[in-house]
Write a protein that holds these residues in place. Structure first.
Motif, PDB file in Angstrom:
ATOM      1  N   PRO A 142      98.903  59.537 100.067  1.00  0.00           N
ATOM      2  CA  PRO A 142      98.951  58.924  98.730  1.00  0.00           C
ATOM      3  C   PRO A 142      97.822  59.401  97.816  1.00  0.00           C
ATOM      4  O   PRO A 142      98.037  59.656  96.622  1.00  0.00           O
ATOM      5  CB  PRO A 142      98.847  57.428  99.027  1.00  0.00           C
ATOM      6  N   PHE A 143      96.625  59.543  98.369  1.00  0.00           N
ATOM      7  CA  PHE A 143      95.503  60.028  97.569  1.00  0.00           C
ATOM      8  C   PHE A 143      95.681  61.498  97.210  1.00  0.00           C
ATOM      9  O   PHE A 143      95.238  61.948  96.154  1.00  0.00           O
ATOM     10  CB  PHE A 143      94.188  59.822  98.323  1.00  0.00           C
ATOM     11  N   VAL A 145      98.582  62.894  96.603  1.00  0.00           N
ATOM     12  CA  VAL A 145      99.573  62.915  95.524  1.00  0.00           C
ATOM     13  C   VAL A 145      98.908  62.634  94.174  1.00  0.00           C
ATOM     14  O   VAL A 145      99.103  63.365  93.200  1.00  0.00           O
ATOM     15  CB  VAL A 145     100.698  61.891  95.792  1.00  0.00           C
ATOM     16  N   VAL A 146      98.103  61.578  94.106  1.00  0.00           N
ATOM     17  CA  VAL A 146      97.481  61.238  92.825  1.00  0.00           C
ATOM     18  C   VAL A 146      96.399  62.239  92.455  1.00  0.00           C
ATOM     19  O   VAL A 146      96.151  62.482  91.270  1.00  0.00           O
ATOM     20  CB  VAL A 146      96.919  59.797  92.830  1.00  0.00           C
ATOM     21  N   LYS A 147      95.751  62.846  93.450  1.00  0.00           N
ATOM     22  CA  LYS A 147      94.755  63.885  93.172  1.00  0.00           C
ATOM     23  C   LYS A 147      95.399  65.051  92.441  1.00  0.00           C
ATOM     24  O   LYS A 147      94.850  65.589  91.469  1.00  0.00           O
ATOM     25  CB  LYS A 147      94.113  64.381  94.467  1.00  0.00           C
ATOM     26  N   SER A 148      96.586  65.437  92.889  1.00  0.00           N
ATOM     27  CA  SER A 148      97.292  66.538  92.239  1.00  0.00           C
ATOM     28  C   SER A 148      97.662  66.180  90.797  1.00  0.00           C
ATOM     29  O   SER A 148      97.564  67.017  89.892  1.00  0.00           O
ATOM     30  CB  SER A 148      98.561  66.893  93.032  1.00  0.00           C
ATOM     31  N   ARG A 149      98.071  64.931  90.577  1.00  0.00           N
ATOM     32  CA  ARG A 149      98.418  64.487  89.222  1.00  0.00           C
ATOM     33  C   ARG A 149      97.171  64.544  88.319  1.00  0.00           C
ATOM     34  O   ARG A 149      97.240  64.988  87.177  1.00  0.00           O
ATOM     35  CB  ARG A 149      98.959  63.055  89.247  1.00  0.00           C
ATOM     36  N   ILE A 150      96.049  64.087  88.846  1.00  0.00           N
ATOM     37  CA  ILE A 150      94.814  64.054  88.056  1.00  0.00           C
ATOM     38  C   ILE A 150      94.338  65.463  87.738  1.00  0.00           C
ATOM     39  O   ILE A 150      93.963  65.766  86.599  1.00  0.00           O
ATOM     40  CB  ILE A 150      93.723  63.270  88.817  1.00  0.00           C
ATOM     41  N   PRO A 167      93.911  53.194  90.335  1.00  0.00           N
ATOM     42  CA  PRO A 167      94.888  52.892  89.280  1.00  0.00           C
ATOM     43  C   PRO A 167      96.079  53.840  89.291  1.00  0.00           C
ATOM     44  O   PRO A 167      97.216  53.422  89.043  1.00  0.00           O
ATOM     45  CB  PRO A 167      94.075  53.033  87.984  1.00  0.00           C
ATOM     46  N   SER A 168      95.835  55.098  89.614  1.00  0.00           N
ATOM     47  CA  SER A 168      96.925  56.080  89.645  1.00  0.00           C
ATOM     48  C   SER A 168      97.914  55.775  90.754  1.00  0.00           C
ATOM     49  O   SER A 168      99.124  56.006  90.606  1.00  0.00           O
ATOM     50  CB  SER A 168      96.358  57.491  89.823  1.00  0.00           C
ATOM     51  N   LEU A 169      97.416  55.259  91.878  1.00  0.00           N
ATOM     52  CA  LEU A 169      98.316  54.849  92.961  1.00  0.00           C
ATOM     53  C   LEU A 169      99.301  53.804  92.476  1.00  0.00           C
ATOM     54  O   LEU A 169     100.512  53.893  92.756  1.00  0.00           O
ATOM     55  CB  LEU A 169      97.507  54.285  94.141  1.00  0.00           C
ATOM     56  N   PHE A 178     107.299  53.203  95.804  1.00  0.00           N
ATOM     57  CA  PHE A 178     106.218  53.374  96.779  1.00  0.00           C
ATOM     58  C   PHE A 178     106.288  54.708  97.500  1.00  0.00           C
ATOM     59  O   PHE A 178     105.271  55.377  97.719  1.00  0.00           O
ATOM     60  CB  PHE A 178     106.258  52.232  97.805  1.00  0.00           C
ATOM     61  N   TRP A 179     107.508  55.142  97.875  1.00  0.00           N
ATOM     62  CA  TRP A 179     107.629  56.354  98.692  1.00  0.00           C
ATOM     63  C   TRP A 179     107.324  57.622  97.915  1.00  0.00           C
ATOM     64  O   TRP A 179     107.177  58.688  98.508  1.00  0.00           O
ATOM     65  CB  TRP A 179     109.017  56.421  99.319  1.00  0.00           C
ATOM     66  N   ALA A 180     107.197  57.502  96.596  1.00  0.00           N
ATOM     67  CA  ALA A 180     106.761  58.663  95.816  1.00  0.00           C
ATOM     68  C   ALA A 180     105.330  59.052  96.179  1.00  0.00           C
ATOM     69  O   ALA A 180     104.923  60.203  95.982  1.00  0.00           O
ATOM     70  CB  ALA A 180     106.850  58.355  94.318  1.00  0.00           C
ATOM     71  N   LEU A 181     104.576  58.095  96.717  1.00  0.00           N
ATOM     72  CA  LEU A 181     103.210  58.380  97.147  1.00  0.00           C
ATOM     73  C   LEU A 181     103.188  59.245  98.406  1.00  0.00           C
ATOM     74  O   LEU A 181     102.127  59.743  98.790  1.00  0.00           O
ATOM     75  CB  LEU A 181     102.453  57.075  97.417  1.00  0.00           C
ATOM     76  N   TYR A 182     104.343  59.405  99.036  1.00  0.00           N
ATOM     77  CA  TYR A 182     104.413  60.223 100.246  1.00  0.00           C
ATOM     78  C   TYR A 182     105.263  61.475 100.033  1.00  0.00           C
ATOM     79  O   TYR A 182     105.795  62.035 100.992  1.00  0.00           O
ATOM     80  CB  TYR A 182     104.942  59.394 101.420  1.00  0.00           C
ATOM     81  N   LYS A 183     105.335  61.914  98.787  1.00  0.00           N
ATOM     82  CA  LYS A 183     106.030  63.170  98.517  1.00  0.00           C
ATOM     83  C   LYS A 183     105.307  64.322  99.208  1.00  0.00           C
ATOM     84  O   LYS A 183     104.089  64.445  99.124  1.00  0.00           O
ATOM     85  CB  LYS A 183     106.078  63.436  97.006  1.00  0.00           C
ATOM     86  N   GLY A 184     106.077  65.149  99.897  1.00  0.00           N
ATOM     87  CA  GLY A 184     105.482  66.294 100.593  1.00  0.00           C
ATOM     88  C   GLY A 184     104.845  65.952 101.922  1.00  0.00           C
ATOM     89  O   GLY A 184     104.170  66.793 102.523  1.00  0.00           O
ATOM     90  N   PHE A 185     105.074  64.724 102.417  1.00  0.00           N
ATOM     91  CA  PHE A 185     104.422  64.315 103.659  1.00  0.00           C
ATOM     92  C   PHE A 185     104.874  65.147 104.851  1.00  0.00           C
ATOM     93  O   PHE A 185     104.045  65.557 105.682  1.00  0.00           O
ATOM     94  CB  PHE A 185     104.698  62.841 103.934  1.00  0.00           C
ATOM     95  N   VAL A 186     106.177  65.428 104.951  1.00  0.00           N
ATOM     96  CA  VAL A 186     106.696  66.130 106.131  1.00  0.00           C
ATOM     97  C   VAL A 186     106.092  67.527 106.268  1.00  0.00           C
ATOM     98  O   VAL A 186     105.541  67.861 107.329  1.00  0.00           O
ATOM     99  CB  VAL A 186     108.241  66.183 106.109  1.00  0.00           C
TER     100      VAL A 186
END
Length: 234
Positions: A142-143, A145-150, A167-169, A178-186
């Protein structure tokens, strides 16, 4: 990025391990200290990787990739258009990503290795490192994902939608689920799971090699080497 990143990870972990053992007056690392030293190493590691990560993100994202001709061109344009400090855009989110991954990684390694037989050491290191890599990835995705957005949001005078990790989470979870926070997890866990195992195996083998080399060429000294960052060997 990967070479200095991995070197910093283990060097910082050993450094913080010695610091916390002395601070708390304990001789050997334990479960709590392994998590604390891992988290501290992750924070230290973040300062090395942030500029590399920012350039990588800009070049990978299809929305911004066309703006740059390559790595050096991206670096020059970011500095020219956004300032030198823009290279550290997303530092807080990167620290959260690395703190959670390293805390999970080293904490799980300590627990797994304590439950495995002593031998074969390299196989045990691979098993422990792989499990640690999977757990660390589950904790920090999750962090990530938001790191990439930032980092993909150029620094401008107008406020950015994504600024700080927590806040970005909530923004991503509220707007995309919620599962958008795990995009690219696999693909990430397929890389960092076995990668964490290989990382620990290589580290263990190199520390054993350098330990023997030091004993051979400096017999007057008794090296104190932390095998797998957890156990001291003579």
């Amino acid at each position: 990025m990967e070479a200095p990143k991995r070197a910093t990870k283990f060097a910082a972990n050993e450094m913080w391990g010695r610091f916390y053992r002395k601070l708390f007056g304990v001789e050997k690392i334990n479960q709590s200290l392994s998590i604390l030293t891992g988290a501290s190493a992750g924070a230290t590691e973040s300062f090395i990787v942030v500029p590399f990560e920012l350039v990588k993100i800009r070049l990978q994202d299809k929305k911004s990739a066309h703006l740059y001709l390559g790595t050096m061109d991206c670096l020059k344009k970011v500095i020219k258009q956004e300032g030198v400090l823009a290279l550290y855009n997303g530092l807080e989110a990167t620290m959260m990503r690395h703190i959670t991954w390293n805390a999970g990684y080293f904490g799980v390694i300590f627990q797994v290795k304590s439950r495995l037989p002593t031998k074969p050491e390299l196989l045990n290191s691979f098993i422990a490192g792989t499990i640690g890599g999977c757990v660390g990835t589950a904790l920090n995705t999750p962090f990530d994902v938001v790191k990439s957005r930032i980092q993909n949001s150029p620094r401008t005078t107008s406020p950015s939608k994504y600024n700080w990790s927590i806040p970005s989470l909530f923004i991503v979870a509220r707007e995309e689920g919620f599962w958008a926070l795990y995009k690219g997890f696999v693909p990430k866990v397929l890389r960092l799971g076995p990668g964490g195992g290989i990382l620990l195996v290589v580290y263990t083998a190199l520390m054993e090699f350098f330990g023997k080399y030091k004993l051979s060429y400096a017999p007057a000294e008794t090296p104190s080497i932390e095998a797998n960052t957890f156990e001291e060997i003579d």
